[in-house]
Design a protein around this motif. Structure first.
Motif, PDB file in Angstrom:
ATOM      1  N   ILE A  73      47.566 -67.542 -36.874  1.00 40.75           N
ATOM      2  CA  ILE A  73      46.828 -66.719 -37.560  1.00 40.75           C
ATOM      3  C   ILE A  73      45.984 -67.626 -38.686  1.00 40.75           C
ATOM      4  CG2 ILE A  73      46.610 -64.806 -39.297  1.00 40.75           C
ATOM      5  CD1 ILE A  73      48.817 -63.421 -37.728  1.00 40.75           C
ATOM      6  N   LEU A  74      46.689 -68.669 -39.402  1.00 40.80           N
ATOM      7  CA  LEU A  74      46.108 -69.258 -40.187  1.00 40.80           C
ATOM      8  C   LEU A  74      45.048 -70.095 -39.696  1.00 40.80           C
ATOM      9  CD1 LEU A  74      46.110 -70.714 -42.988  1.00 40.80           C
ATOM     10  CD2 LEU A  74      47.855 -72.306 -42.402  1.00 40.80           C
ATOM     11  N   HIS A  75      45.299 -70.540 -38.505  1.00 41.59           N
ATOM     12  CA  HIS A  75      44.150 -71.526 -37.769  1.00 41.59           C
ATOM     13  C   HIS A  75      42.814 -70.648 -37.698  1.00 41.59           C
ATOM     14  CE1 HIS A  75      42.687 -74.422 -34.826  1.00 41.59           C
ATOM     15  NE2 HIS A  75      41.931 -73.525 -34.526  1.00 41.59           N
ATOM     16  N   GLU A  76      42.984 -69.465 -37.349  1.00 40.31           N
ATOM     17  CA  GLU A  76      41.849 -68.439 -37.111  1.00 40.31           C
ATOM     18  C   GLU A  76      41.265 -67.992 -38.091  1.00 40.31           C
ATOM     19  OE1 GLU A  76      40.605 -68.153 -34.133  1.00 40.31           O
ATOM     20  OE2 GLU A  76      42.383 -69.237 -33.181  1.00 40.31           O
ATOM     21  N   PHE A  77      42.038 -67.845 -39.388  1.00 39.59           N
ATOM     22  CA  PHE A  77      41.471 -67.458 -40.752  1.00 39.59           C
ATOM     23  C   PHE A  77      40.489 -68.854 -41.229  1.00 39.59           C
ATOM     24  CE2 PHE A  77      43.778 -63.658 -40.709  1.00 39.59           C
ATOM     25  CZ  PHE A  77      42.898 -62.673 -41.717  1.00 39.59           C
ATOM     26  N   MET A  78      41.144 -69.794 -40.765  1.00 43.02           N
ATOM     27  CA  MET A  78      40.334 -70.904 -41.379  1.00 43.02           C
ATOM     28  C   MET A  78      39.061 -71.095 -40.693  1.00 43.02           C
ATOM     29  SD  MET A  78      41.089 -73.329 -43.709  1.00 43.02           S
ATOM     30  CE  MET A  78      42.749 -73.589 -43.724  1.00 43.02           C
ATOM     31  N   HIS A  79      38.798 -70.556 -39.494  1.00 38.38           N
ATOM     32  CA  HIS A  79      37.502 -70.717 -38.865  1.00 38.38           C
ATOM     33  C   HIS A  79      36.534 -69.874 -39.607  1.00 38.38           C
ATOM     34  CE1 HIS A  79      38.046 -73.206 -35.395  1.00 38.38           C
ATOM     35  NE2 HIS A  79      38.921 -72.640 -34.915  1.00 38.38           N
ATOM     36  N   VAL A  80      37.196 -68.478 -39.807  1.00 40.63           N
ATOM     37  CA  VAL A  80      36.475 -67.606 -40.487  1.00 40.63           C
ATOM     38  C   VAL A  80      36.125 -68.302 -42.071  1.00 40.63           C
ATOM     39  CG1 VAL A  80      36.639 -65.117 -41.893  1.00 40.63           C
ATOM     40  CG2 VAL A  80      37.834 -65.676 -39.590  1.00 40.63           C
TER      41      VAL A  80
END
Length: 253
Positions: free
Chosen positions: A196-203
């Protein structure tokens, strides 16, 4: 109608040719510089690629080595080997109502462009069809989301779903959707948080918007394999940058 098509084609086709000549001429030095820079600074290398791509569409030159490519196409008969009229007289009706070679090229280009653009949007729509559950109300997921939002200082309302697939991704142009794999709830909490952290970093980095823009540009230049290579290189750097930010964030905890 046909005269308007001819006039439009006389503008669009030479412009596309000119942009692609620029891409072909300067891809090698940009690639070498970006590769060398990426060993020390991934963000700068990613920025160099973006400058190069944007430079193809702006009237001023961002690179000091770039020169204006002289390209002025006036006579399609010379380029495409069309036979010249054996009479010195041409009727006005024929010159106005006959599609030019550029018009035929433009029609073919737009046909394939339309098909590829439809495929692009259909793939994005297909992602949403994989959604099986909204995870926003799941206790563990919600706790992780709130912790990451506070850590990254993100106040956007981001919807998170579980999909019938074994990958995670972030989609959307301006409104982001985070899609997590079907087995996400079976993983340890630490692994769930990393995903989830990885995807939020994309955001946070607006990577989804950049991804969509690059994919649309790839559709625009569907006939240029070099541009496809550029997009792959930029998306690879985008993922490396995201992983680097995730690791640096985890080290701060």
């Amino acid at each position: 109608m046909i005269s308007n098509l001819n006039n439009f084609a006389d503008i669009v086709i030479p412009a596309l040719i000119k942009i692609n000549l620029q891409i072909l001429l300067y891809i090698l030095p940009v690639f070498i510089v970006a590769k060398m820079v990426s060993r020390q600074d991934l963000k700068l290398a990613y920025g160099i690629w973006w400058l190069f791509v944007l430079n193809c569409f702006v009237p001023f030159k961002l690179f000091i080595f770039q020169r204006e490519i002289p390209l002025e196409i006036k006579d399609t008969a010379i380029i495409f080997g069309e036979p010249f009229p054996f009479s010195g007289f041409t009727s006005v009706e024929n010159t106005v109502n006959t599609p030019s070679m550029f018009s035929f090229l433009l029609i073919g280009y737009l046909l394939i462009f339309g098909i590829l653009l439809f495929v692009f949007f259909y793939k994005k729509y297909s992602l949403k069809k994989l959604i099986v559950r909204n995870l926003g109300d799941h206790e563990v997921i919600n706790t992780i989301i709130n912790r990451i939002k506070g850590q990254l200082k993100i106040d956007k309302d981001i919807q998170i779903y579980q999909i019938d697939a074994y990958f995670a991704c972030t989609t959307g142009f301006f409104k982001h959707l985070i899609l997590l794999p079907k087995d996400i709830l079976e993983k340890p909490e630490s692994e769930i948080e990393s995903i989830i952290l990885h995807e939020f970093m994309h955001v946070k980095s607006h990577d989804s918007l950049c991804f969509n823009l690059l994919q649309i540009l790839k559709v625009v230049f569907w006939f240029n394999p070099v541009f496809t290579f550029i997009v792959k290189e930029m998306l690879f750097l985008q993922e490396l940058l995201c992983d680097q930010r995730v690791l640096s964030t985890a080290l701060l905890d």
